[in-house]
Enzyme design. Sequence first.
Site, PDB file in Angstrom:
ATOM      1  N   LYS A  30       1.209  -7.414  14.893  1.00 12.56           N
ATOM      2  CA  LYS A  30       1.435  -8.586  13.865  1.00 12.56           C
ATOM      3  C   LYS A  30       2.671  -9.333  14.025  1.00 12.56           C
ATOM      4  O   LYS A  30       2.531 -10.618  13.814  1.00 12.56           O
ATOM      5  CB  LYS A  30       1.302  -8.088  12.374  1.00 12.56           C
ATOM      6  CG  LYS A  30       2.751  -6.760  12.181  1.00 12.56           C
ATOM      7  CD  LYS A  30       3.787  -7.513  11.447  1.00 12.56           C
ATOM      8  CE  LYS A  30       4.938  -6.418  11.566  1.00 12.56           C
ATOM      9  NZ  LYS A  30       6.170  -7.301  10.969  1.00 12.56           N
ATOM     10  N   THR A  41       4.379 -11.022   7.092  1.00 18.01           N
ATOM     11  CA  THR A  41       5.177 -11.377   8.419  1.00 18.01           C
ATOM     12  C   THR A  41       5.087 -12.971   8.571  1.00 18.01           C
ATOM     13  O   THR A  41       5.791 -13.639   9.085  1.00 18.01           O
ATOM     14  CB  THR A  41       5.196 -10.489   9.400  1.00 18.01           C
ATOM     15  OG1 THR A  41       5.131  -9.140   9.065  1.00 18.01           O
ATOM     16  CG2 THR A  41       6.006 -10.684  10.653  1.00 18.01           C
TER      17      THR A  41
END
Length: 345
Positions: A201, A258
């Site tokens: 990610k 994120t």
Amino acid sequence: MGNNMQGKQVKDRKMKVTVLGAGSWGTTVASLAARHNDATLWGRDEAQMREINDEHKNSKYLADYDLPKNLVGTSDLEAAVTGAQVLVVGVPSHAFRSTLEAAKPFVHPWIPIVSLTKGLEAESMLRMTEVIKDVLPGRPVAALSGPNLAKEIMAGQAAATVIATHDREVAEALQRVFQSGLFRVYTNHDVVGCEMGGALKNVIAIAAGMAEGLSVGDNTRSAVIARGLAELSRLGEAMGGEAATFAGLAGLGDLVATCVSKQSRNRYVGEQLGQGRPLQDILDEMNMVAEGVKTVGSVMQLGERYGVDLPICREVHQVITGEITGDQAYRGLFRLQPGHEAEPG
């Protein structure tokens, strides 16, 4: 010793927990552990450790937040590790192995080792729990991973994470060590999926940040996040992770946090790259590590090893290595002829 002894040692309510790495996340996890346990935080900076002990602050990373008064800071690795019943490792991936090697003479043979680091070892492409097993064999290992922005947790906002380990008894005991107030800790047996979700990610977040820096719009950024999730899921599953994990906290949850948060280091790097700034200038001004920058090379090698096409990661890699600009990366991505949504591209 067997699992029964391991379980007995970590079942006691009050534990001696040591966290290696005094960045924002290591300090936050140590603060959570200190609410119900004897917690020690290790860092190399002696002045920083004195500030933690004397002023209950970590002004370098969490200036606006008070730390628990019972949290002990030390720059003495032997003192930090000796007697620890749970060892938590939150140093960056490039220092992970060397830190464990330095700590090894002082680590008890039966204690659980927990990784906070969302990355891969560059040379070996090993996940962090694999590095732990390599350096400290015979101990239960776990990874703590999820959509966990340190400052929000320090502010007392609700959050959830996953403790991933194959040993259910150890997982449930560690769950009790870290769970506190509005910070919820779930267990998961899929260590591969949780670790790969956390590592991959960061690369997708750089791509999402480039979209922000290029001002290409929320539609584009959303498309990148969704296609990025498909990309990290394909590689993660090829490596042995489970599909459900990538739809959960350590996958989709962490990816969204994120990619969209202003607190995200990887997103910030991508945003600055999208604005045309040189990578080294961006990294030089940061006091924390953006793991995606180091991870993307390993991700591309893993994609080749497992025969998984990773178009978004490939474009990010080319931007990181200076082959193309962020603008060229986005034009390249959207020149690809789309096929079925379940396929790469």
